[in-house]
Design an enzyme around this catalytic site. Structure first.
Site, PDB file in Angstrom:
ATOM      1  N   HIS A  27       0.850  -1.209   0.000  1.00 30.86           N
ATOM      2  CA  HIS A  27       0.000   0.000   0.000  1.00 30.86           C
ATOM      3  C   HIS A  27       0.880   1.252   0.000  1.00 30.86           C
ATOM      4  O   HIS A  27       0.609   2.209  -0.747  1.00 30.86           O
ATOM      5  CB  HIS A  27      -0.860   0.081   1.275  1.00 30.86           C
ATOM      6  CG  HIS A  27      -1.975  -0.917   1.372  1.00 30.86           C
ATOM      7  ND1 HIS A  27      -2.135  -1.739   2.456  1.00 30.86           N
ATOM      8  CD2 HIS A  27      -3.014  -1.192   0.541  1.00 30.86           C
ATOM      9  CE1 HIS A  27      -3.217  -2.486   2.295  1.00 30.86           C
ATOM     10  NE2 HIS A  27      -3.767  -2.170   1.133  1.00 30.86           N
TER      11      HIS A  27
ATOM     12  N   LYS B  87     -15.860  -7.905   6.364  1.00 31.49           N
ATOM     13  CA  LYS B  87     -15.526  -8.804   7.473  1.00 31.49           C
ATOM     14  C   LYS B  87     -15.109  -7.952   8.665  1.00 31.49           C
ATOM     15  O   LYS B  87     -14.576  -6.866   8.484  1.00 31.49           O
ATOM     16  CB  LYS B  87     -14.380  -9.717   7.073  1.00 31.49           C
ATOM     17  CG  LYS B  87     -14.789 -10.752   6.073  1.00 31.49           C
ATOM     18  CD  LYS B  87     -13.603 -11.605   5.687  1.00 31.49           C
ATOM     19  CE  LYS B  87     -13.666 -11.981   4.222  1.00 31.49           C
ATOM     20  NZ  LYS B  87     -12.381 -12.149   3.616  1.00 31.49           N
TER      21      LYS B  87
ATOM     22  N   ARG C  40      -2.386  -5.892  -8.375  1.00 32.30           N
ATOM     23  CA  ARG C  40      -1.257  -6.818  -8.257  1.00 32.30           C
ATOM     24  C   ARG C  40      -1.235  -7.829  -9.387  1.00 32.30           C
ATOM     25  O   ARG C  40      -0.330  -7.872 -10.185  1.00 32.30           O
ATOM     26  CB  ARG C  40      -1.310  -7.562  -6.918  1.00 32.30           C
ATOM     27  CG  ARG C  40      -0.967  -6.695  -5.729  1.00 32.30           C
ATOM     28  CD  ARG C  40      -1.384  -7.321  -4.447  1.00 32.30           C
ATOM     29  NE  ARG C  40      -2.805  -7.598  -4.473  1.00 32.30           N
ATOM     30  CZ  ARG C  40      -3.510  -8.012  -3.457  1.00 32.30           C
ATOM     31  NH1 ARG C  40      -2.923  -8.267  -2.306  1.00 32.30           N
ATOM     32  NH2 ARG C  40      -4.805  -8.200  -3.552  1.00 32.30           N
TER      33      ARG C  40
ATOM     34  N   SER D  76      -3.168  -7.694   2.688  1.00 29.46           N
ATOM     35  CA  SER D  76      -3.505  -7.525   4.107  1.00 29.46           C
ATOM     36  C   SER D  76      -3.974  -8.843   4.702  1.00 29.46           C
ATOM     37  O   SER D  76      -3.673  -9.155   5.855  1.00 29.46           O
ATOM     38  CB  SER D  76      -4.606  -6.471   4.270  1.00 29.46           C
ATOM     39  OG  SER D  76      -4.136  -5.214   3.887  1.00 29.46           O
TER      40      SER D  76
END
Ligand code: PNS
Length: 162
Positions: free
Chosen positions: A17, A41, A90, A128
């Site tokens: 990030h 979540k 990515r 993450s």
């Protein structure tokens, strides 16, 4: 003045990030990091921790500000006079979800463009969720996240009752 939003959950912020944010900050006049308050979540780190860790990680970038939001991303962008959303990309696996989000945001507000910054190869493996899993099992996070993020995650996971 070209203002861009870098939105995300940042649960937690990773070196990947930070790389994308630094590169966005070198392109746009101002970058506002938008930390989503409500992630689908339950986040491992509370909102105030996520804000603090992102602020620390970006303290060296003069044209970067950090805010949280609890509304549609396009509304947050509009409120901040931003017409660009920047997301890191990515691998091909990111594309479908990112493409859908970009299309939805464009449908909601055609005046706001989404732009992608390709992840540096050295961070292309980083996410993450992987960082959270490694932290949960006590693995080493060096070179994946800043040191204070590693400490915060270890603290958070040591308090979780499984
Ligand atoms: O880091 P993430 O979890 O991939 O970030 C996703 C985020 C926060 C950018 C996305 O969920 C979002 O924009 N949420 C705000 C609500 C919204 O605008 N939803 C409609 C567009 S998908």
């Amino acid at each position: 003045m070209q203002i861009a939003i870098c939105p995300g959950s940042f649960d937690p912020i990773t070196n990947g990030h930070i790389d994308v944010i630094e590169r966005a900050a070198s392109i746009f006049d101002k970058v506002i990091i938008g930390i989503a308050e409500n992630v689908t979540k339950k986040p491992s780190l509370g909102l105030s921790d996520r804000i603090e860790l992102v602020k620390n990680a970006c303290a060296h970038l003069e044209n970067v500000a950090v805010e949280s939001f609890d509304c549609l991303l396009v509304e947050f962008a509009k409120r901040n006079q931003a017409n660009i959303i920047v997301r890191g990309l990515r691998a091909v696996s990111d594309f479908e979800h990112e493409f859908q989000m970009a299309q939805l945001n464009h449908k909601l507000d055609p005046s706001i463009e989404t732009m992608f910054i390709m992840a540096s190869p050295k961070y292309a493996y980083l996410s993450s969720s992987a960082v959270r899993e490694i932290a949960k099992y006590g693995g080493c996070l060096t070179s994946m996240v800043p040191e204070n993020v590693e400490i915060a995650l270890k603290k958070a996971f040591s308090q979780v009752k499984y």
